[in-house]
Write a protein that holds these residues in place. Sequence first.
Motif, PDB file in Angstrom:
ATOM      1  N   ASP A  58      49.482 -35.307  29.299  1.00 47.54           N
ATOM      2  CA  ASP A  58      50.432 -36.424  29.384  1.00 47.54           C
ATOM      3  C   ASP A  58      51.189 -36.609  28.069  1.00 47.54           C
ATOM      4  O   ASP A  58      52.366 -36.964  28.068  1.00 47.54           O
ATOM      5  N   TYR A  59      50.516 -36.367  26.961  1.00 51.39           N
ATOM      6  CA  TYR A  59      51.166 -36.550  25.662  1.00 51.39           C
ATOM      7  C   TYR A  59      52.312 -35.545  25.485  1.00 51.39           C
ATOM      8  O   TYR A  59      53.356 -35.885  24.935  1.00 51.39           O
ATOM      9  N   THR A  60      52.113 -34.321  25.954  1.00 52.09           N
ATOM     10  CA  THR A  60      53.181 -33.319  25.880  1.00 52.09           C
ATOM     11  C   THR A  60      54.409 -33.822  26.626  1.00 52.09           C
ATOM     12  O   THR A  60      55.534 -33.750  26.116  1.00 52.09           O
ATOM     13  N   ASN A  61      54.202 -34.370  27.816  1.00 56.20           N
ATOM     14  CA  ASN A  61      55.315 -34.927  28.591  1.00 56.20           C
ATOM     15  C   ASN A  61      55.964 -36.090  27.857  1.00 56.20           C
ATOM     16  O   ASN A  61      57.192 -36.238  27.869  1.00 56.20           O
ATOM     17  N   GLN A  62      55.167 -36.919  27.196  1.00 52.44           N
ATOM     18  CA  GLN A  62      55.707 -38.056  26.439  1.00 52.44           C
ATOM     19  C   GLN A  62      56.574 -37.573  25.274  1.00 52.44           C
ATOM     20  O   GLN A  62      57.617 -38.177  24.972  1.00 52.44           O
ATOM     21  N   MET A  63      56.172 -36.473  24.607  1.00 49.45           N
ATOM     22  CA  MET A  63      56.983 -35.937  23.504  1.00 49.45           C
ATOM     23  C   MET A  63      58.346 -35.471  24.020  1.00 49.45           C
ATOM     24  O   MET A  63      59.373 -35.728  23.388  1.00 49.45           O
ATOM     25  N   ILE A  64      58.347 -34.798  25.157  1.00 47.92           N
ATOM     26  CA  ILE A  64      59.610 -34.324  25.747  1.00 47.92           C
ATOM     27  C   ILE A  64      60.481 -35.514  26.154  1.00 47.92           C
ATOM     28  O   ILE A  64      61.687 -35.542  25.868  1.00 47.92           O
ATOM     29  N   GLU A  65      59.873 -36.522  26.783  1.00 50.93           N
ATOM     30  CA  GLU A  65      60.618 -37.729  27.182  1.00 50.93           C
ATOM     31  C   GLU A  65      61.207 -38.438  25.974  1.00 50.93           C
ATOM     32  O   GLU A  65      62.318 -38.987  26.046  1.00 50.93           O
ATOM     33  N   THR A  66      60.509 -38.411  24.839  1.00 50.67           N
ATOM     34  CA  THR A  66      61.010 -39.043  23.623  1.00 50.67           C
ATOM     35  C   THR A  66      62.327 -38.399  23.189  1.00 50.67           C
ATOM     36  O   THR A  66      63.291 -39.096  22.852  1.00 50.67           O
ATOM     37  N   VAL A  67      62.397 -37.067  23.233  1.00 47.01           N
ATOM     38  CA  VAL A  67      63.643 -36.380  22.868  1.00 47.01           C
ATOM     39  C   VAL A  67      64.729 -36.678  23.898  1.00 47.01           C
ATOM     40  O   VAL A  67      65.886 -36.931  23.537  1.00 47.01           O
ATOM     41  N   GLU A  68      64.355 -36.689  25.184  1.00 47.67           N
ATOM     42  CA  GLU A  68      65.350 -36.970  26.225  1.00 47.67           C
ATOM     43  C   GLU A  68      65.948 -38.363  26.061  1.00 47.67           C
ATOM     44  O   GLU A  68      67.151 -38.549  26.257  1.00 47.67           O
ATOM     45  N   LYS A  69      65.118 -39.330  25.670  1.00 43.80           N
ATOM     46  CA  LYS A  69      65.592 -40.713  25.518  1.00 43.80           C
ATOM     47  C   LYS A  69      66.303 -40.959  24.197  1.00 43.80           C
ATOM     48  O   LYS A  69      67.317 -41.647  24.140  1.00 43.80           O
TER      49      LYS A  69
END
Length: 148
Positions: free
Chosen positions: A42-53
């Motif tokens: 889940d943390y990996t997905n959160q890192m990607i979402e951080t860049v997207e946002k």
Amino acid sequence: MADFSTFLPDSAFALDVEAKDWREAIKLAGKGLVDAGFTTDDYTNQMIETVEKLGPYMVITPGLALAHSRPSDAVLHTGLSWVRLATPVEFGNKANDPVSLVIGLAGRDENEHLEVMSAIAKALMDQKKTAQLAAAQSPAEIRAILES
């Protein structure tokens, strides 16, 4: 001073690997964090979402991305991963692209997060150390440079 043998174990390294884009580079950093027992997927997905946002703000100096997200339940322990890319990738940061080093950072809380970040930043502000890190052949050699 951060203990890099604890925060950056051998299982958290991927040296001279290929990534087709920034998402894949962050996934490699996330895999290192998961393999070392620091985070869940889940943390990996959160890192990607951080860049997207928020955009590619995590590309902090030329060639270096500090991949991270906020402390969350997906962070099991504070730690780092180290991904040196064989071929640099674009994150969309005009000033600092392309990126050849992605450091994954997971912090259980803000204090540990900052302690580890400041130790890494100190090493990476030294151009001589940065050059040594780029040439280092093993996790042990990288840790020794960071701790020197």
